[in-house]
Design a protein around this motif. Structure first.
Motif, PDB file in Angstrom:
ATOM      1  N   PHE A  99       0.805  -1.217   0.000  1.00 37.28           N
ATOM      2  CA  PHE A  99       0.000   0.000   0.000  1.00 37.28           C
ATOM      3  C   PHE A  99       0.840   1.269   0.000  1.00 37.28           C
ATOM      4  N   LYS A 100       2.162   1.102   0.071  1.00 39.57           N
ATOM      5  CA  LYS A 100       2.993   2.295   0.194  1.00 39.57           C
ATOM      6  C   LYS A 100       3.231   3.026  -1.118  1.00 39.57           C
ATOM      7  N   SER A 101       3.302   2.286  -2.210  1.00 34.98           N
ATOM      8  CA  SER A 101       3.604   2.964  -3.465  1.00 34.98           C
ATOM      9  C   SER A 101       3.274   2.070  -4.645  1.00 34.98           C
ATOM     10  N   ALA A 102       3.467   2.613  -5.829  1.00 32.75           N
ATOM     11  CA  ALA A 102       3.269   1.831  -7.041  1.00 32.75           C
ATOM     12  C   ALA A 102       4.625   1.556  -7.688  1.00 32.75           C
ATOM     13  N   ASP A 103       5.703   1.652  -6.908  1.00 33.46           N
ATOM     14  CA  ASP A 103       7.059   1.442  -7.411  1.00 33.46           C
ATOM     15  C   ASP A 103       7.457  -0.029  -7.220  1.00 33.46           C
ATOM     16  N   MET A 104       7.280  -0.820  -8.274  1.00 30.09           N
ATOM     17  CA  MET A 104       7.502  -2.270  -8.161  1.00 30.09           C
ATOM     18  C   MET A 104       8.968  -2.617  -7.975  1.00 30.09           C
ATOM     19  N   GLU A 105       9.851  -1.836  -8.583  1.00 30.18           N
ATOM     20  CA  GLU A 105      11.287  -2.101  -8.468  1.00 30.18           C
ATOM     21  C   GLU A 105      11.705  -1.989  -7.000  1.00 30.18           C
ATOM     22  N   GLY A 106      11.230  -0.952  -6.341  1.00 31.04           N
ATOM     23  CA  GLY A 106      11.557  -0.750  -4.937  1.00 31.04           C
ATOM     24  C   GLY A 106      10.908  -1.802  -4.045  1.00 31.04           C
ATOM     25  N   MET A 107       9.696  -2.222  -4.418  1.00 35.07           N
ATOM     26  CA  MET A 107       8.974  -3.194  -3.600  1.00 35.07           C
ATOM     27  C   MET A 107       9.555  -4.600  -3.750  1.00 35.07           C
ATOM     28  N   ALA A 108      10.195  -4.859  -4.912  1.00 34.62           N
ATOM     29  CA  ALA A 108      10.660  -6.215  -5.212  1.00 34.62           C
ATOM     30  C   ALA A 108      11.692  -6.732  -4.208  1.00 34.62           C
ATOM     31  N   VAL A 109      12.425  -5.833  -3.545  1.00 35.83           N
ATOM     32  CA  VAL A 109      13.421  -6.285  -2.559  1.00 35.83           C
ATOM     33  C   VAL A 109      12.736  -7.031  -1.407  1.00 35.83           C
ATOM     34  N   HIS A 110      11.431  -6.823  -1.237  1.00 39.41           N
ATOM     35  CA  HIS A 110      10.683  -7.495  -0.165  1.00 39.41           C
ATOM     36  C   HIS A 110       9.981  -8.764  -0.651  1.00 39.41           C
ATOM     37  N   ALA A 111      10.189  -9.156  -1.910  1.00 44.67           N
ATOM     38  CA  ALA A 111       9.507 -10.329  -2.452  1.00 44.67           C
ATOM     39  C   ALA A 111       9.812 -11.569  -1.615  1.00 44.67           C
ATOM     40  N   MET A 112       8.781 -12.303  -1.267  1.00 43.61           N
ATOM     41  CA  MET A 112       8.903 -13.582  -0.532  1.00 43.61           C
ATOM     42  C   MET A 112       9.525 -13.418   0.854  1.00 43.61           C
ATOM     43  N   GLU A 113       9.615 -12.181   1.320  1.00 45.36           N
ATOM     44  CA  GLU A 113      10.341 -11.863   2.551  1.00 45.36           C
ATOM     45  C   GLU A 113       9.884 -12.683   3.760  1.00 45.36           C
ATOM     46  N   GLU A 114       8.568 -12.912   3.815  1.00 38.98           N
ATOM     47  CA  GLU A 114       8.001 -13.606   4.977  1.00 38.98           C
ATOM     48  C   GLU A 114       8.536 -15.043   5.088  1.00 38.98           C
ATOM     49  N   LEU A 115       8.837 -15.655   3.938  1.00 43.65           N
ATOM     50  CA  LEU A 115       9.317 -17.040   3.928  1.00 43.65           C
ATOM     51  C   LEU A 115      10.831 -17.127   3.825  1.00 43.65           C
ATOM     52  N   ASP A 116      11.421 -16.178   3.111  1.00 39.18           N
ATOM     53  CA  ASP A 116      12.851 -16.205   2.864  1.00 39.18           C
ATOM     54  C   ASP A 116      13.348 -14.769   2.694  1.00 39.18           C
ATOM     55  N   PRO A 117      13.889 -14.195   3.777  1.00 38.88           N
ATOM     56  CA  PRO A 117      14.311 -12.784   3.730  1.00 38.88           C
ATOM     57  C   PRO A 117      15.389 -12.519   2.673  1.00 38.88           C
ATOM     58  N   PRO A 161      -7.950   6.969   6.681  1.00 37.11           N
ATOM     59  CA  PRO A 161      -7.167   8.049   6.094  1.00 37.11           C
ATOM     60  C   PRO A 161      -5.701   7.646   5.934  1.00 37.11           C
ATOM     61  N   SER A 162      -5.062   8.268   4.961  1.00 38.47           N
ATOM     62  CA  SER A 162      -3.686   7.900   4.635  1.00 38.47           C
ATOM     63  C   SER A 162      -2.742   8.078   5.817  1.00 38.47           C
ATOM     64  N   PRO A 163      -1.963   7.032   6.135  1.00 43.26           N
ATOM     65  CA  PRO A 163      -0.983   7.166   7.220  1.00 43.26           C
ATOM     66  C   PRO A 163       0.374   7.692   6.764  1.00 43.26           C
ATOM     67  N   ILE A 164       0.665   7.658   5.455  1.00 41.37           N
ATOM     68  CA  ILE A 164       1.974   8.109   4.970  1.00 41.37           C
ATOM     69  C   ILE A 164       1.840   8.768   3.593  1.00 41.37           C
ATOM     70  N   GLU A 165       2.856   9.521   3.212  1.00 42.05           N
ATOM     71  CA  GLU A 165       2.731  10.320   1.982  1.00 42.05           C
ATOM     72  C   GLU A 165       2.618   9.461   0.729  1.00 42.05           C
ATOM     73  N   GLY A 166       3.234   8.259   0.738  1.00 47.58           N
ATOM     74  CA  GLY A 166       3.127   7.377  -0.429  1.00 47.58           C
ATOM     75  C   GLY A 166       1.678   7.022  -0.714  1.00 47.58           C
ATOM     76  N   VAL A 167       0.942   6.694   0.335  1.00 50.38           N
ATOM     77  CA  VAL A 167      -0.477   6.363   0.184  1.00 50.38           C
ATOM     78  C   VAL A 167      -1.264   7.601  -0.235  1.00 50.38           C
ATOM     79  N   SER A 168      -0.910   8.752   0.329  1.00 51.16           N
ATOM     80  CA  SER A 168      -1.604  10.001  -0.042  1.00 51.16           C
ATOM     81  C   SER A 168      -1.509  10.228  -1.546  1.00 51.16           C
ATOM     82  N   ALA A 169      -0.348   9.933  -2.121  1.00 47.78           N
ATOM     83  CA  ALA A 169      -0.157  10.110  -3.561  1.00 47.78           C
ATOM     84  C   ALA A 169      -1.055   9.149  -4.346  1.00 47.78           C
ATOM     85  N   LEU A 170      -1.188   7.911  -3.845  1.00 46.79           N
ATOM     86  CA  LEU A 170      -2.054   6.937  -4.519  1.00 46.79           C
ATOM     87  C   LEU A 170      -3.519   7.387  -4.445  1.00 46.79           C
TER      88      LEU A 170
END
Lengths: 166, 426
Positions: free
Chosen positions: A26-44, B72-81
């Motif tokens: 939910f933090k962003s739409a940046d997949m490249e940045g998010m990919a470092v967390h792929a499968m993290e729960e099972l294999d950091p 409501p959005s907790p961080i700026e990244g979500v606010s942008a979405l």
């Protein structure tokens, strides 16, 4: 085209929260940045293991169960996962993978060990376990999905045909 | 000539929406009546539309985006979405449900966007919730959602159906949540993959529309594509005054063909709890009674409706939440919050010690509103208890009914709610 890479093997019922946690998605739409967390729960260390040379994610039954998040196949693509091989897939993940261009292969993954080198020729329908010197059969994709994957995913299909041409 | 077999609810809805004589196994391109996305999935759908070169949605009245998962959005990244979603609404005319409106799976039926007999897709796996309202609704990814927003149609494989019948009657203190948790335990997390569940029998008939939605909501936890029910007089009454669409209920034929048929005696089912870290890891409550808890959650698209608040308030009236417990309460929509205020439930719950948060998904998805601490146990009315689901991989989530959660927050341990009901030891 044949893809050659190492197998990274995990278990059954791997859900999309484990592939990419909701707290990142939910933090962003940046997949490249998010990919470092792929499968993290099972294999950091999944990302650092797979990213440099690419790899096949190998699993048991019901891979991709749970949420509809398309970030799941996307972070796998961005972590350099070449394809997912599993005994069975959950429905939404399977569609999302095809739509985003991540190959998925339903096969008997008991015939693959962690670290085995595999050759996959998706179009030709051939999967070889190079390490063990065996060939693993798998059924072809349903025609609709084969067409979407051949077009490069649903977005490319739409661009090419101006809508659904199935 | 061999007569053609009858059809299930799924086959009837797909036939009506594809203009074909659809049977299980067929691949059809079908018209959709509505398309929805939430704040975790809409941004990717909006981007997919841009990549497709599509600038308009097929019908602005049939598309909505909902800010509920991190709102409501907790961080700026979500606010942008969120901004991206608001701009999408302005650009295309699609309906935007902003912060505080509620969970998508309450809003879509509550606002009359779908009616019995409809086919709809949503970019959220719990879109199967409206099956309780005789809507074939299913979760899809953002790219499928984008294609449906652009074209007003999508391709589907018509699913086989599994008929699940509940006989008998629910014991006092036992609810529809317990039935679906029990079924998850029986069938497993892939027990109905690619299939539609079709629920029948006197126990389903006796449930309120809200209670039915709890069951359909969790169909995906068994891998199912939909969790369908017939529309009866209660369903049709529920839709009165909710928009202008005319319901077109689809009943299954008497000779419909099911992949398999299962029957359960509801009288024999007590309160059920799903243990960490899988929804099919289910036990009768007796096996987990006494497990200490640090947090309780009442709400979500599974159990955040007025009836759920009524049940919790009836148990907590005149009692207190244990001082070692945080009790987080999230109504599923603004309307439910208003109704719960008017009925006095909010007063009762807050007086008992509940922390009320914005209508929406609450702490279910680990984005805000109550991330548990290391080593803590949570008892929640939500639908998923995967490791890390609520934002901390080192916490443990148990799932139960609103009654089980209410009874448990009083004692700071998992508690059988039947003691608060007729015949209980109270």
């Amino acid at each position: 085209m044949t893809i050659s890479a190492k197998a990274f093997k995990y278990g059954d019922d791997i859900n999309t929260d484990y592939i990419i946690s909701g707290k990142y998605k939910f933090k962003s739409a940046d997949m490249e940045g998010m990919a470092v967390h792929a499968m993290e729960e099972l294999d950091p260390h999944y990302y650092e293991k797979v990213k440099p040379e690419g790899g096949f994610l190998v699993a048991g039954t019901n891979f991709g169960m749970g949420s509809s998040r398309e970030q799941a196949p996307l972070v796998l693509i961005h972590s350099n996962t070449k394809a997912v091989l599993a005994k069975t897939f959950a429905r939404i993940f399977y569609r999302n993978a095809i739509n985003t261009g991540l190959p998925v292969v339903e096969c008997d993954t008991d015939l693959i060990n962690d670290g085995d080198v595999l050759d996959l020729d998706l179009e030709g329908g051939v999967l070889k376990n190079v390490t063990q010197g065996t060939e693993i059969p798998f059924p072809p994709l349903p025609p609709v999905m084969a067409q979407l994957l051949a077009d490069g995913g649903l977005v490319e299909h739409f661009k090419k045909h101006g809508g659904f041409a199935l | 000539m061999i007569p053609l077999p009858g059809k299930t609810i799924a086959e009837k809805i797909f036939s009506a929406h594809s203009g074909t004589d659809a049977h299980a196994g067929d691949i059809v391109v079908a018209d959709v009546d509505f398309v929805m996305g939430q704040d975790g999935t809409s941004p990717l759908a909006i981007r997919a539309l841009e990549n497709m070169g599509v600038t308009e949605v097929f019908d602005p009245k049939k598309v909505a985006v909902v800010m509920d998962h991190s709102s409501p959005s907790p961080i700026e990244g979500v606010s942008a979405l969120h901004t991206m979603m608001r701009e999408f609404g302005k650009r295309t005319g699609a309906k935007v449900y902003d912060v505080g409106e509620g969970v998508c799976h309450q809003l879509i039926p509550e606002k009359g966007h779908v009616v019995p007999g409809d086919l709809m897709v949503g970019c959220d796996s719990h879109t199967c919730t409206y099956g309780a309202l005789n809507v074939f609704s299913t979760g899809v990814g953002s790219t499928d959602g984008a294609a449906a927003m652009a074209a007003g149609k999508l391709w589907f494989k018509v699913p086989e159906s599994v008929k699940v019948t509940y006989t008998g009657a629910l014991q006092p203190g036992v609810y529809s949540k317990d039935l679906i948790l029990h079924l998850a335990g029986e069938l497993g997390a892939d027990g109905a993959t690619y299939e539609a569940l079709e629920f029948h029998g006197p126990v389903i008939d006796d449930l309120s529309v809200e209670g039915r939605m709890t069951i359909s909501n969790m169909a995906i936890e068994l891998g199912a594509k939909a969790g369908l029910m017939k529309a009866d007089a209660k369903t049709l009454a529920w839709f009165e005054g909710r928009g202008e669409k005319t319901p077109n209920p689809q009943d299954p034929d008497a000779d419909a063909v099911y992949e398999r048929e299962l029957t359960f005696d509801a009288s024999a089912i007590g309160p059920q709890v799903a243990k960490p870290h899988a929804v099919d890891n289910v036990s009768p409550i007796e096996e987990v009674e006494g497990t200490p808890i640090a947090e309780g959650v009442l709400g979500t698209c599974t159990n955040g409706r007025l009836e759920d608040f009524a049940i919790a308030a009836s148990i907590l009236k005149g009692r207190k939440v244990h001082p070692d417990v945080r009790f987080i309460v999230a109504p599923a929509s603004r309307q439910i919050l208003l109704d719960a205020i008017e009925a006095g439930y909010i007063q009762t719950l807050v007086e008992a010690g509940a922390a009320l948060v914005t209508p929406g998904c609450g702490p279910c998805v680990g984005t805000h509103n109550g991330v548990p601490s290391n080593g803590e146990n949570v008892i929640s009315t939500a639908n998923r208890n995967f490791k890390g689901r609520m934002g901390n991989s080192n916490s443990f989530i148990y799932l139960g009914s609103p009654a089980t959660v209410a009874a448990s927050v009083i004692e700071a341990k998992i508690t059988d709610p039947r003691k608060y009901f007729e015949g209980g030891e109270r």
